[in-house]
Design a protein around this motif. Structure first.
Motif, PDB file in Angstrom:
ATOM      1  N   UNK A 148       0.834  -1.201   0.000  1.00 38.42           N
ATOM      2  CA  UNK A 148       0.000   0.000   0.000  1.00 38.42           C
ATOM      3  C   UNK A 148       0.868   1.250   0.000  1.00 38.42           C
ATOM      4  N   UNK A 149       0.315   2.297  -0.553  1.00 37.81           N
ATOM      5  CA  UNK A 149       0.978   3.590  -0.619  1.00 37.81           C
ATOM      6  C   UNK A 149      -0.075   4.643  -0.301  1.00 37.81           C
ATOM      7  N   UNK A 150       0.173   5.450   0.733  1.00 39.77           N
ATOM      8  CA  UNK A 150      -0.759   6.499   1.115  1.00 39.77           C
ATOM      9  C   UNK A 150      -0.100   7.844   0.846  1.00 39.77           C
ATOM     10  N   UNK A 151      -0.780   8.662   0.075  1.00 39.61           N
ATOM     11  CA  UNK A 151      -0.289  10.006  -0.249  1.00 39.61           C
ATOM     12  C   UNK A 151      -1.189  11.006   0.456  1.00 39.61           C
ATOM     13  N   UNK A 152      -0.636  11.743   1.433  1.00 42.80           N
ATOM     14  CA  UNK A 152      -1.402  12.748   2.162  1.00 42.80           C
ATOM     15  C   UNK A 152      -1.216  14.081   1.448  1.00 42.80           C
ATOM     16  N   UNK A 153      -2.327  14.702   1.032  1.00 42.28           N
ATOM     17  CA  UNK A 153      -2.200  15.947   0.272  1.00 42.28           C
ATOM     18  C   UNK A 153      -2.826  17.159   0.932  1.00 42.28           C
ATOM     19  N   UNK A 154      -3.544  16.998   2.027  1.00 41.90           N
ATOM     20  CA  UNK A 154      -3.944  18.139   2.849  1.00 41.90           C
ATOM     21  C   UNK A 154      -4.287  17.635   4.239  1.00 41.90           C
ATOM     22  N   UNK A 155      -4.831  18.491   5.088  1.00 44.24           N
ATOM     23  CA  UNK A 155      -5.012  18.112   6.490  1.00 44.24           C
ATOM     24  C   UNK A 155      -6.124  17.102   6.742  1.00 44.24           C
ATOM     25  N   UNK A 156      -6.945  16.798   5.751  1.00 45.69           N
ATOM     26  CA  UNK A 156      -8.035  15.848   5.984  1.00 45.69           C
ATOM     27  C   UNK A 156      -8.234  14.842   4.857  1.00 45.69           C
ATOM     28  N   UNK A 157      -7.333  14.780   3.902  1.00 38.20           N
ATOM     29  CA  UNK A 157      -7.531  13.905   2.750  1.00 38.20           C
ATOM     30  C   UNK A 157      -6.264  13.153   2.396  1.00 38.20           C
ATOM     31  N   UNK A 158      -6.476  12.008   1.733  1.00 43.83           N
ATOM     32  CA  UNK A 158      -5.331  11.237   1.254  1.00 43.83           C
ATOM     33  C   UNK A 158      -5.771  10.342   0.111  1.00 43.83           C
ATOM     34  N   UNK A 159      -4.800   9.879  -0.646  1.00 42.70           N
ATOM     35  CA  UNK A 159      -5.014   8.878  -1.691  1.00 42.70           C
ATOM     36  C   UNK A 159      -4.474   7.560  -1.180  1.00 42.70           C
ATOM     37  N   UNK A 160      -5.195   6.480  -1.434  1.00 42.37           N
ATOM     38  CA  UNK A 160      -4.746   5.145  -1.078  1.00 42.37           C
ATOM     39  C   UNK A 160      -4.513   4.363  -2.356  1.00 42.37           C
TER      40      UNK A 160
END
Length: 51
Positions: free
Chosen positions: A22-34
């Motif tokens: 898995x790879x999690x990309x956090x792009x702001x204070x309340x969201x991410x891509x999985x």
């Protein structure tokens, strides 16, 4: 004097788990891509996170 500071990321943040693929990309204070290698893994990851 009390300073109110909010957390902020200046760069991109990625959390990579090679055991679960898995790879999690956090792009702001309340969201991410999985990102996962299969839909089944994504479903398992979400269920593990909720429980």
């Amino acid at each position: 004097m009390r300073m109110l500071l909010r957390p902020y990321l200046f760069n991109k943040a990625y959390f990579i788990n090679i055991n679960k693929n898995t790879n999690i990309h956090i792009y702001d204070d309340s969201s991410c891509d999985l990102l996962t290698t299969s839909p089944e893994q994504q479903e398992m990851f979400i269920i593990d996170t909720i429980n």
